[in-house]
Design a protein around this motif. Sequence first.
Motif, PDB file in Angstrom:
ATOM      1  N   UNK A 116      27.178   0.070  -5.268  1.00  0.00           N
ATOM      2  CA  UNK A 116      25.955  -0.616  -4.814  1.00  0.00           C
ATOM      3  C   UNK A 116      24.858  -0.538  -5.878  1.00  0.00           C
ATOM      4  N   UNK A 117      24.687   0.668  -6.414  1.00  0.00           N
ATOM      5  CA  UNK A 117      23.729   0.919  -7.495  1.00  0.00           C
ATOM      6  C   UNK A 117      22.310   0.460  -7.180  1.00  0.00           C
ATOM      7  N   UNK A 118      21.911   0.646  -5.942  1.00  0.00           N
ATOM      8  CA  UNK A 118      20.519   0.417  -5.548  1.00  0.00           C
ATOM      9  C   UNK A 118      19.770   1.738  -5.732  1.00  0.00           C
ATOM     10  N   UNK A 119      19.528   2.088  -6.988  1.00  0.00           N
ATOM     11  CA  UNK A 119      19.050   3.432  -7.315  1.00  0.00           C
ATOM     12  C   UNK A 119      17.736   3.773  -6.617  1.00  0.00           C
ATOM     13  N   UNK A 120      16.836   2.816  -6.517  1.00  0.00           N
ATOM     14  CA  UNK A 120      15.523   3.104  -5.945  1.00  0.00           C
ATOM     15  C   UNK A 120      15.616   3.563  -4.497  1.00  0.00           C
ATOM     16  N   UNK A 121      16.703   3.185  -3.811  1.00  0.00           N
ATOM     17  CA  UNK A 121      16.837   3.558  -2.407  1.00  0.00           C
ATOM     18  C   UNK A 121      17.073   5.057  -2.209  1.00  0.00           C
ATOM     19  N   UNK A 122      17.397   5.760  -3.284  1.00  0.00           N
ATOM     20  CA  UNK A 122      17.614   7.200  -3.173  1.00  0.00           C
ATOM     21  C   UNK A 122      16.358   7.926  -2.692  1.00  0.00           C
ATOM     22  N   UNK A 123      15.197   7.394  -3.029  1.00  0.00           N
ATOM     23  CA  UNK A 123      13.952   8.061  -2.605  1.00  0.00           C
ATOM     24  C   UNK A 123      13.737   7.917  -1.104  1.00  0.00           C
ATOM     25  N   UNK A 124      14.505   7.043  -0.448  1.00  0.00           N
ATOM     26  CA  UNK A 124      14.390   6.874   0.999  1.00  0.00           C
ATOM     27  C   UNK A 124      15.191   7.914   1.775  1.00  0.00           C
ATOM     28  N   UNK A 125      15.984   8.722   1.066  1.00  0.00           N
ATOM     29  CA  UNK A 125      16.868   9.667   1.747  1.00  0.00           C
ATOM     30  C   UNK A 125      16.149  10.544   2.776  1.00  0.00           C
ATOM     31  N   UNK A 126      14.954  11.093   2.481  1.00  0.00           N
ATOM     32  CA  UNK A 126      14.285  11.922   3.490  1.00  0.00           C
ATOM     33  C   UNK A 126      13.849  11.153   4.736  1.00  0.00           C
ATOM     34  N   UNK A 127      13.722   9.830   4.615  1.00  0.00           N
ATOM     35  CA  UNK A 127      13.262   9.036   5.754  1.00  0.00           C
ATOM     36  C   UNK A 127      14.395   8.577   6.666  1.00  0.00           C
ATOM     37  N   UNK A 128      15.633   8.618   6.174  1.00  0.00           N
ATOM     38  CA  UNK A 128      16.751   8.113   6.970  1.00  0.00           C
ATOM     39  C   UNK A 128      16.920   8.835   8.308  1.00  0.00           C
ATOM     40  N   UNK A 129      16.822  10.179   8.366  1.00  0.00           N
ATOM     41  CA  UNK A 129      16.954  10.837   9.676  1.00  0.00           C
ATOM     42  C   UNK A 129      15.866  10.431  10.654  1.00  0.00           C
ATOM     43  N   UNK A 130      14.665  10.165  10.168  1.00  0.00           N
ATOM     44  CA  UNK A 130      13.590   9.702  11.051  1.00  0.00           C
ATOM     45  C   UNK A 130      13.907   8.303  11.573  1.00  0.00           C
ATOM     46  N   UNK A 131      14.382   7.431  10.680  1.00  0.00           N
ATOM     47  CA  UNK A 131      14.736   6.079  11.097  1.00  0.00           C
ATOM     48  C   UNK A 131      15.911   6.076  12.070  1.00  0.00           C
ATOM     49  N   UNK A 132      16.757   7.115  11.984  1.00  0.00           N
ATOM     50  CA  UNK A 132      17.937   7.182  12.848  1.00  0.00           C
ATOM     51  C   UNK A 132      17.642   7.729  14.243  1.00  0.00           C
ATOM     52  N   UNK A 133      16.456   8.263  14.470  1.00  0.00           N
ATOM     53  CA  UNK A 133      16.159   8.865  15.775  1.00  0.00           C
ATOM     54  C   UNK A 133      16.336   7.879  16.936  1.00  0.00           C
ATOM     55  N   UNK A 134      15.795   6.646  16.851  1.00  0.00           N
ATOM     56  CA  UNK A 134      16.045   5.707  17.957  1.00  0.00           C
ATOM     57  C   UNK A 134      17.527   5.427  18.173  1.00  0.00           C
ATOM     58  N   UNK A 135      18.289   5.456  17.098  1.00  0.00           N
ATOM     59  CA  UNK A 135      19.736   5.259  17.196  1.00  0.00           C
ATOM     60  C   UNK A 135      20.367   6.375  18.038  1.00  0.00           C
ATOM     61  N   UNK A 136      19.991   7.612  17.761  1.00  0.00           N
ATOM     62  CA  UNK A 136      20.531   8.743  18.515  1.00  0.00           C
ATOM     63  C   UNK A 136      20.095   8.676  19.978  1.00  0.00           C
ATOM     64  N   UNK A 137      18.849   8.302  20.210  1.00  0.00           N
ATOM     65  CA  UNK A 137      18.356   8.202  21.586  1.00  0.00           C
ATOM     66  C   UNK A 137      19.154   7.151  22.356  1.00  0.00           C
ATOM     67  N   UNK A 138      19.379   6.010  21.730  1.00  0.00           N
ATOM     68  CA  UNK A 138      20.144   4.958  22.399  1.00  0.00           C
ATOM     69  C   UNK A 138      21.587   5.379  22.606  1.00  0.00           C
ATOM     70  N   UNK A 139      22.136   6.121  21.660  1.00  0.00           N
ATOM     71  CA  UNK A 139      23.538   6.548  21.768  1.00  0.00           C
ATOM     72  C   UNK A 139      23.756   7.512  22.922  1.00  0.00           C
ATOM     73  N   UNK A 140      22.697   8.176  23.383  1.00  0.00           N
ATOM     74  CA  UNK A 140      22.824   9.111  24.505  1.00  0.00           C
ATOM     75  C   UNK A 140      23.089   8.400  25.827  1.00  0.00           C
ATOM     76  N   UNK A 141      22.796   7.109  25.875  1.00  0.00           N
ATOM     77  CA  UNK A 141      23.052   6.361  27.102  1.00  0.00           C
ATOM     78  C   UNK A 141      24.539   6.190  27.317  1.00  0.00           C
ATOM     79  N   UNK A 142      24.946   6.171  28.549  1.00  0.00           N
ATOM     80  CA  UNK A 142      26.366   6.045  28.858  1.00  0.00           C
ATOM     81  C   UNK A 142      26.899   4.669  28.460  1.00  0.00           C
ATOM     82  N   UNK A 143      26.097   3.633  28.665  1.00  0.00           N
ATOM     83  CA  UNK A 143      26.552   2.266  28.383  1.00  0.00           C
ATOM     84  C   UNK A 143      25.696   1.627  27.305  1.00  0.00           C
TER      85      UNK A 143
END
Length: 372
Positions: free
Chosen positions: A322-349
């Motif tokens: 991919x070599x999108x080097x600048x995106x590496x600085x986003x690494x600390x933000x990915x877990x924050x962005x993933x929080x809604x994903x985890x919340x939604x995944x807790x639903x049964x359906x």
Amino acid sequence: MSILFRAVLAFLALKLGNLAINVATFPVLTGAGSARPRPTVSLLVPMRDEADRLVHTLPAILAQGVDELILLDDCSTDATYQLAETMTADHRQARVLAGAPTPPGWTGKTWACQQLGAQATSESLVFCDADVVLAPGAVLSVLAEQQRQGADLLSVFPQQQTASIGEHLLVPLVDDVLLCFLPFPLLRADVPSAATANGSLMVFNRRAYDVLGGFEAVRGDVVEDVALARLARRRGLQLGVVLGGAIVRTRMYYGYRACVTGFARGLLATTGGSRARLVLAAGWHLLAYAVPPLLSWRRPRWALVVVLGVVERLVVEAKTGRRQWWQAVLQPLSPLAALPLFVQALRRTQHWKGRPYTYVAAPSRRLTGVRP
């Protein structure tokens, strides 16, 4: 050193160690070579509401030169069927089928793939999602790689294409999980958790497909690709995986909301249905990636953790091409962005493309069609 600092450091060191192994050993499609002897090939494409994608992906699919191309419209609510018929009209090897409604106990994709498999007549069955972009000769390259690895079932992890910030934050985590947690040499070991696959592009030889029982064997599984890989391991079949590089690419989701909805659909299954493990995973990744930049202002040693996280992302970008080097600085933000994903995944359906998806726990595994 604090216990937390040492634990985070050990976690990142483990991931980087696995990543180093995969940099050296994980294969990447190059487009060089073709299968010898070349088997007959059926290229099978399930489609649901893909009209916007087919305009970009179908011309390359049609150009693969396979023996037969079968596209199946999975009860789309848009013009997918009509567009596919129009675009394939001048290609004698191509057929467009109207899929039957999904029966109880099946997911939409497993039923679509089962219908495709029943229509295919070739020695090699290549299942390819409609959002996958294939370079010229991609199918031949995949078949050559299958022969090289001696695999009965080979799957390709496409190079992930991203456009929006939300996609930049979430989609590359697919590659991070694969390359930092699964050393390629383990794929041949008898370790159930090391059996993995990616449903974007999977190729079976006919014997292996029949031994597995087709997609009926995993008919109710939301994460049908991994379920097939684990079943293949139990049946004594050889698995293979390869990175798509510039040969097989995809843009999985368009925008942040689609990423959250799409990833949440199968996330609970990755923890075996344990919501507690899901919550712990979300919390741990916050501690490992999002918290260190804050702590480093007052405790400089935490800067090492931040640097290791960025290095991890840079190496993943390099390995996948991919070599999108600048995106590496986003690494600390990915877990924050993933929080809604985890919340939604807790639903049964979960819901995707107008259909509900419900995780079925392991004790009811027989209801999903996975045979012991």
